[in-house]
Write an enzyme that holds these catalytic residues in place. Sequence first.
Site, PDB file in Angstrom:
ATOM      1  N   SER A  89       0.813  -1.211   0.000  1.00 46.47           N
ATOM      2  CA  SER A  89       0.000   0.000   0.000  1.00 46.47           C
ATOM      3  C   SER A  89       0.849   1.263   0.000  1.00 46.47           C
ATOM      4  O   SER A  89       0.308   2.370   0.026  1.00 46.47           O
ATOM      5  CB  SER A  89      -0.925   0.005   1.226  1.00 46.47           C
ATOM      6  OG  SER A  89      -0.196  -0.265   2.408  1.00 46.47           O
ATOM      7  N   HIS A 132      -2.568  -3.184  -5.960  1.00 47.30           N
ATOM      8  CA  HIS A 132      -3.041  -2.809  -4.624  1.00 47.30           C
ATOM      9  C   HIS A 132      -4.561  -2.899  -4.508  1.00 47.30           C
ATOM     10  O   HIS A 132      -5.287  -2.049  -5.016  1.00 47.30           O
ATOM     11  CB  HIS A 132      -2.569  -1.397  -4.283  1.00 47.30           C
ATOM     12  CG  HIS A 132      -2.958  -0.963  -2.905  1.00 47.30           C
ATOM     13  ND1 HIS A 132      -3.240   0.356  -2.587  1.00 47.30           N
ATOM     14  CD2 HIS A 132      -3.127  -1.668  -1.758  1.00 47.30           C
ATOM     15  CE1 HIS A 132      -3.565   0.433  -1.321  1.00 47.30           C
ATOM     16  NE2 HIS A 132      -3.503  -0.780  -0.793  1.00 47.30           N
ATOM     17  N   GLU A 145      -5.634  -0.356  -7.351  1.00 38.80           N
ATOM     18  CA  GLU A 145      -4.596   0.530  -7.878  1.00 38.80           C
ATOM     19  C   GLU A 145      -3.562  -0.293  -8.642  1.00 38.80           C
ATOM     20  O   GLU A 145      -3.036  -1.277  -8.114  1.00 38.80           O
ATOM     21  CB  GLU A 145      -3.899   1.278  -6.744  1.00 38.80           C
ATOM     22  CG  GLU A 145      -4.730   2.401  -6.146  1.00 38.80           C
ATOM     23  CD  GLU A 145      -3.977   3.161  -5.062  1.00 38.80           C
ATOM     24  OE1 GLU A 145      -4.081   4.393  -5.040  1.00 38.80           O
ATOM     25  OE2 GLU A 145      -3.303   2.523  -4.242  1.00 38.80           O
ATOM     26  N   ASN A 193      -3.750   5.954  -0.284  1.00 41.21           N
ATOM     27  CA  ASN A 193      -3.121   6.138   1.023  1.00 41.21           C
ATOM     28  C   ASN A 193      -2.347   7.445   1.145  1.00 41.21           C
ATOM     29  O   ASN A 193      -2.123   7.928   2.251  1.00 41.21           O
ATOM     30  CB  ASN A 193      -2.228   4.944   1.359  1.00 41.21           C
ATOM     31  CG  ASN A 193      -3.056   3.757   1.796  1.00 41.21           C
ATOM     32  OD1 ASN A 193      -4.022   3.895   2.534  1.00 41.21           O
ATOM     33  ND2 ASN A 193      -2.696   2.569   1.329  1.00 41.21           N
TER      34      ASN A 193
END
Length: 291
Positions: free
Chosen positions: A119, A140, A152, A190
């Site tokens: 992440s 991800h 992702e 994130n």
Amino acid sequence: MSIQSVGIVGAGQMGNGIAHVFALAGYDVLLNDISQEGLDKAIALIDNNIERQVSRGKITAKAKADAMGRIKTTLKLADLGQTDLVIEAATEREMVKQAIFEDLMPHLKPTTILTSNTSSISITRLASRTDRPEKFMGFHFMNPVPVMQLVELIRGIATDEPTYNALAEVVRRLGKTAASAEDFPAFIVNRILMPMINEAVYTLYEGVGNVKSIDESLKLGANHPMGPLELADFIGLDTCLAIMNVLHEGLADTKYRPCPLLTKYVEAGWLGRKTGRGFYDYRGETPMPTR
């Protein structure tokens, strides 16, 4: 690149969720972990979660039976070498991930695509430690994997176009949506989410509000489904801290400095739901704020 079989390293929260969605989508799944107990727990959880989908009428009992039949387990990392795609979903520590890829490399088919569910960690740096940086990508998934729609896709500097296209097709087959992110610390989700959580912890640390008032404020004032501290507990405070450290070190900006209170909770082993205590205490019938 035709992908039919998938090897998953790590049977924890992310790994078992990834196995769940791949099996339902028709892929043959080989799930690896360091303990048989972890594998048994993962299979039981997958079975329970798919059964919930059956009870809600989202899939048929036959679809469940077929999916569970596609999932095999192994304690031997080398067994994953004959799969078409490997997804590393181990703990968010770069040294651990690098060791996994180094152990895997001698056993891989030349065509196998390597990916990491990291992440936050640099895809280019992880890929550089392998024998196939052109066939390496960030893959991800969001937590919980069976529910969340986004994946992702992160190219390393050497990732080639066929590899990207193959993974984009996998995401489509899973019924999810791909977002292409550049290889910068924490990528897109994130990079935005973790500083918000970290700021919520600072707000608690500085006494601006208590756990309940902070979470209620964001749920009712910003229409968030979960408060930031509740969400941190769900993600795992150790994971939140690891991502903040990657942001702080990778971008060299003080605005990403992890809150000392977040560090203290992690040092205490209060990591959230998975340990029974974090910003909430989950050991009773109802979660109770710890501050």
